[in-house]
Design an enzyme around this catalytic site. Structure first.
Site, PDB file in Angstrom:
ATOM      1  N   GLY A  74      39.566  42.206  40.567  1.00 57.47           N
ATOM      2  CA  GLY A  74      40.713  43.111  40.579  1.00 57.47           C
ATOM      3  C   GLY A  74      42.014  42.416  40.922  1.00 57.47           C
ATOM      4  O   GLY A  74      43.046  43.064  41.066  1.00 57.47           O
ATOM      5  N   HIS A  75      41.959  41.082  41.046  1.00 58.07           N
ATOM      6  CA  HIS A  75      43.165  40.330  41.399  1.00 58.07           C
ATOM      7  C   HIS A  75      43.642  39.435  40.260  1.00 58.07           C
ATOM      8  O   HIS A  75      44.404  38.505  40.493  1.00 58.07           O
ATOM      9  CB  HIS A  75      42.905  39.456  42.630  1.00 58.07           C
ATOM     10  CG  HIS A  75      42.317  40.177  43.788  1.00 58.07           C
ATOM     11  ND1 HIS A  75      42.987  41.194  44.413  1.00 58.07           N
ATOM     12  CD2 HIS A  75      41.130  40.057  44.429  1.00 58.07           C
ATOM     13  CE1 HIS A  75      42.236  41.655  45.410  1.00 58.07           C
ATOM     14  NE2 HIS A  75      41.095  40.995  45.431  1.00 58.07           N
ATOM     15  N   HIS A 110      44.556  44.613  47.984  1.00 59.59           N
ATOM     16  CA  HIS A 110      43.396  45.450  47.730  1.00 59.59           C
ATOM     17  C   HIS A 110      43.798  46.902  47.622  1.00 59.59           C
ATOM     18  O   HIS A 110      43.012  47.798  47.886  1.00 59.59           O
ATOM     19  CB  HIS A 110      42.350  45.287  48.836  1.00 59.59           C
ATOM     20  CG  HIS A 110      41.830  43.907  48.936  1.00 59.59           C
ATOM     21  ND1 HIS A 110      42.434  42.954  49.691  1.00 59.59           N
ATOM     22  CD2 HIS A 110      40.786  43.307  48.322  1.00 59.59           C
ATOM     23  CE1 HIS A 110      41.769  41.813  49.569  1.00 59.59           C
ATOM     24  NE2 HIS A 110      40.774  41.998  48.751  1.00 59.59           N
TER      25      HIS A 110
END
Ligand SMILES: Nc1ncnc2c1ncn2[C@@H]1O[C@H](COP(=O)(O)OP(=O)(O)O)[C@@H](O)[C@H]1O
Ligand SMILES: Nc1ncnc2c1ncn2[C@@H]1O[C@H](COP(=O)(O)OP(=O)(O)O)[C@@H](O)[C@H]1O
Ligand SMILES: [Mg+2]
Ligand SMILES: [Mg+2]
Ligand SMILES: [Mg+2]
Ligand SMILES: [Mg+2]
Lengths: 218, 339, 339, 218
Positions: free
Chosen positions: B57-58, B220
């Site tokens: 997700g980064h 996050h």
């Protein structure tokens, strides 16, 4: 007397998997408020892997200690995250306590909870009141032990454990997190239940349900 | 939030598969585990290995920082969830050329536990592993409490410096020292305008009121240090600079590397508006942003927001920062252009 | 939609200022006009000049494609609005090294009128200007009507090929031929999930219902060819492939360059999921995606959506595609990595 | 009789600038439905630049033809876009028709509109019914001319022009765009008014208001 044998463990894993799957979304939502929103995913996937292990039959052992060791690996390698090492260590510590020997008796379930709790604490180094899953796990064992000592049945003692865990999870709402992601939020974490404590209480519910469903428990 | 997904639970696997098929010249799967990825280029014997990793997700982190002059391997976790130890061990074996291995990753409970377990196993195999936690996020905790800070976009600078040191065949001690030095010199602060949505829920993880911004967000999609009233870009940058400058003690004559990073959905036009003010503020201190990186380096899925990272440079760090590298997330030719 | 802005009307100027301060090694203002930007590297005498440009809001287009091996200058308009002729003329003068100048830009009424007016003035100054309109958008109009199509993300490939030809000091006719050839070989189709928000309004320009997607969107946040029910990533890619493959007549043995482009707010994880299916589909035709580009190349502010571009390669186009270049939006070292 | 002198032109520009500024957001919204959402910005900024030119005094000429030529440059270099070349060419064609001579009479305002219209048509090559700004501009001139021919005052004729333009703009809603960005939408452009026609009708309103505000117009 019934035993904490591989069949019991299998039923426990399946029960927990079903309950966590149901709460997947809610746990993610809870985690989003003070964390990163993945907790439901990690817990549901982790126990789904355990359910698959005991159901699908990739496990061949009937020795509870060996099964729990396999479960630890399975949980860890599917999940990672924060809960992976914590629950895996809990399962591992239980596995070691059980060893290769015969299954424990049903009435010894508080010891099973104690081993899980100890593993989680050993790995995560959290203490009571840190607003973690431990706040649900820690009170469960003494509650069950006290109840058994008062002469209650396994099922009755299990219900006490469930109550204590649920109460522990509820109580996290007023705590300030000092471990894990939420610890950075400091005071801002107040008012939200800790997702790990909530999911722990679900896991304990599943254990209790498994005990209750064991005819000899009453 | 609408997304291009098949089954949301397959998002990480499918995305990884797409990356591996798209960039075969940069990265390849390590053995059978697709969640452990190594550089396609074979590292020379005797090179210190560099293993990075973390949750998904980064993008382009962390896969984009695998390649020559960068990391040798990256372990890939679920969305916002640390990879488990077995994948990290696979990465470690792939990265090990007999000279020891560095682990560099962000300081989070989950990552620490998983990487530590991996390190124990690697040690048992006789691999000397050194762990460097990135702690660049200056939004939280006092400077004395540096070790408790999170690793955010500044990790990219630490990867870059360490990767260059390894690529130059420096020894393990030196590589470790330089990675720590890079981390010590690096400070980040982020501001979120809207929360991220995970593939499984496609719904923002928390709510930021229309008039508010979240100061000090990480990578996050999690809440940050404080909820404040939304303000102009310049004032938002000022808010960040005030903190970063004092944290890093920016003084006249300093040279810094600057990274303006989109957290996902904030477009580059706004990153440049942020950069404009940053240059003004840095120049007002008689310092200079000597190297500039703007774009998507360490995102938080589709979070609306941006982070600013500054790394104080000395000659040693600058030289390593300019060392060529080839990851799909960061490519520096020998001399990027006329300079 | 929340944005990092000061006065919204200053967004373009401030962003441009930020870009110029951030990338002085790549780009510089042309004379006093900050809205005309030229490469910092001095082009050699006798090189054909390449001028590109268009409205703002497509970052890193168009500034990111100014530099060695790419365009010599770019004219910058307001958000989604063509630059006026005077800036284009300034760019033309900066780009002209006595061997003529190419204009390459997307086929839009506004751009055509402004660039044509500029070309007239440049002609009057004795500069031979050749105009190549990019028309890669395959979402609209029949193949025979190719000239009426829009230029979208595929423009980047045309810039790249033409920039390489110019950099190799090819003659004006040849450069023009190659740019046209690149455009003819390039096909794009985009899908939008949410509309873009302009800085002045910070509000989506149109509404896409929660269950819908807009098929055939361009790069101006405008509605596309058809509103359809939202579907899985794979089916969305299939929808695109069906159109692109037949448009470009993809056959066994073909090599293509592939560009999976975020329209702004769609994160890379999803681009990779799209890429995965693209590779599957291309391979199913016994063709191969020989060069891959994934990321932010030609955006539509913060539109949620993505576009897919395929360029059919022959040896000539491939060689030029691989020619080194150095713009901040696209950097290719001599040999990007092990290949 | 009053004249279409530099003062008149200045008042016209300022009036148009004020009205477009007011409609900036609405025009952007209209353009967003079938186009890219920038039309209000381009028009408001363009006429704001003209207002600044005549107000701030960066223009020194009092010759209407020369002023309009300056205005054409100013509009174009501030705006670009689609409307830049169109309005700039309109202003330029008007400037050329006026030449360096004396101002036209107020009653000749339909000729001014005709010149603007002609420039827009020359540059954009659109025809009636293409769903562009021309659909507002084209009917304005004949409506005014017919009214004057019927013996009406300049103010009365101007009102006829305004009505015709407004009606033209309204009528674009049922047309299929065949020029500009919206042309790609084909049938999907039906049901939305063309933003350029709407802004054209605002510009014409401003012209009419300027005529009405001239005492001798009645
Ligand atoms: N050191 C720790 N010891 C025990 N439990 C912890 C510790 N740190 C975090 N936790 C638990 O982990 C939960 C978060 O789990 P999860 O969301 O899977 O991890 P992450 O924060 O990495 O996303 C918290 O709610 C908390 O209960
Ligand atoms: N060829 C043309 N002739 C006349 N008017 C045109 C033409 N093409 C477009 N227009 C007008 O331009 C308007 C759009 O203006 P604007 O939004 O500024 O341009 P763009 O479409 O480039 O963003 C349309 O509504 C239409 O009235
Ligand atoms: Mg979490
Ligand atoms: Mg997590
Ligand atoms: Mg436009
Ligand atoms: Mg428009």
């Amino acid at each position: 007397m019934a035993e904490l044998d591989s069949d019991f463990i299998a039923r426990f894993f399946c029960e927990a998997a079903a309950r966590l799957e149901e709460q997947r979304d809610e746990l993610c939502q809870l985690d989003g408020l003070v964390g990163d929103g993945d907790h439901g995913t990690s817990m549901a996937n982790g126990f789904a892997a355990l359910a698959a292990l005991v159901r699908g039959g990739s496990s061949h052992t009937k020795i509870p200690g060996a099964l729990l060791r396999e479960a630890a690996d399975e949980f860890l390698s599917h999940v990672g995250a924060t809960v992976g090492p914590l629950y895996a260590t809990g399962l591992l510590d239980t596995s070691e306590a059980m060893g290769e020997g015969a299954p424990w008796e049903l009435n010894e379930f508080p010891r099973l909870m104690a081993c899980l709790t100890q593993g989680i604490a050993r790995r995560g180094k959290a203490a009571e009141g840190d607003k973690t899953m431990l706040d649900a796990w820690l009170p469960a064992t003494p509650a069950a032990e006290a109840s058994l000592a008062r002469g209650a049945s396994a099922a009755e003692a299990a219900l006490c454990a469930r109550e204590a865990a649920a109460e522990g999870a509820r109580a996290t709402a007023s705590m300030i997190a000092s471990r894990g992601r939420a610890a950075r939020l400091k005071e801002r974490s107040i008012g939200y239940q800790d997702p790990g404590a909530v999911s722990a209480s679900i896991v304990i519910e599943a254990l209790v349900e498994t005990i209750e469903a064991t005819p000899e428990a009453r | 939030v609408k997304k291009f997904l098949n089954s949301p639970r397959d998002a990480v696997s499918e995305s990884l598969e797409g990356a591996l098929r798209t960039y075969p010249h940069f990265i390849q799967a390590t053995g059978h585990s697709k969640r452990a990825v190594q550089a396609s280029a074979t590292p020379p014997k005797g090179k210190v290995g560099l293993v990075i990793g973390g949750g998904s997700g980064h993008d382009p982190a962390f896969l984009g920082y695998v390649g020559r002059g960068l990391a040798d391997a990256a372990a890939v976790g679920n969305v916002f969830a640390s990879p488990p130890p077995d994948r990290i061990v696979n990465c470690t074996r792939a990265a090990c050329q007999g000279a020891g291995v560095l682990y560099i990753y962000g300081n989070y409970t989950g990552d620490t536990m998983n990487f530590d377990m991996a390190a124990e196993r690697a040690n048992a195999e006789g691999i000397d592993v050194r762990t460097i936690l990135t702690t660049d996020d200056a939004a939280f905790s006092a400077a004395e409490d540096r070790e408790s800070r999170r690793g955010t976009a500044g990790s990219v600078f630490v990867f870059k410096i360490a990767g260059a040191a390894c690529d130059r065949l420096y020894g393990l001690d030196d590589c470790e020292r330089l990675a720590r030095k890079a981390n010590d010199a690096t400070f980040t602060m982020g501001i979120g305008l809207e929360a991220a949505s995970l593939p499984e829920t496609s719904r923002p993880t928390f709510h930021i009121a229309p008039g508010d911004m979240e100061v000090g967000v990480g990578i996050h999609g999690e809440p940050g240090a404080a909820r404040e009233e939304i303000t102009t870009a310049d004032l938002a940058v000022d808010r960040i600079c005030d903190r970063l400058f004092s944290e890093m003690d920016l003084v006249s004559g300093d040279r810094v590397a600057m990274l303006v990073n989109s957290l996902g959905a904030t477009p580059m036009m706004e990153l440049f508006i942020i950069a404009r003010r940053l240059h003004e503020r840095i120049e007002a201190r008689n310092a200079v942003a000597w190297r500039n990186f703007i774009g998507y380096y360490c995102t938080s899925l589709d979070m609306v927001g941006a982070s600013v990272t500054l790394m104080k440079l000395d000659d040693e760090l600058l030289e390593l920062l300019d060392h060529p590298c080839a990851g799909f997330g960061l490519q520096l030719p020998a001399y990027p252009c006329d300079q």
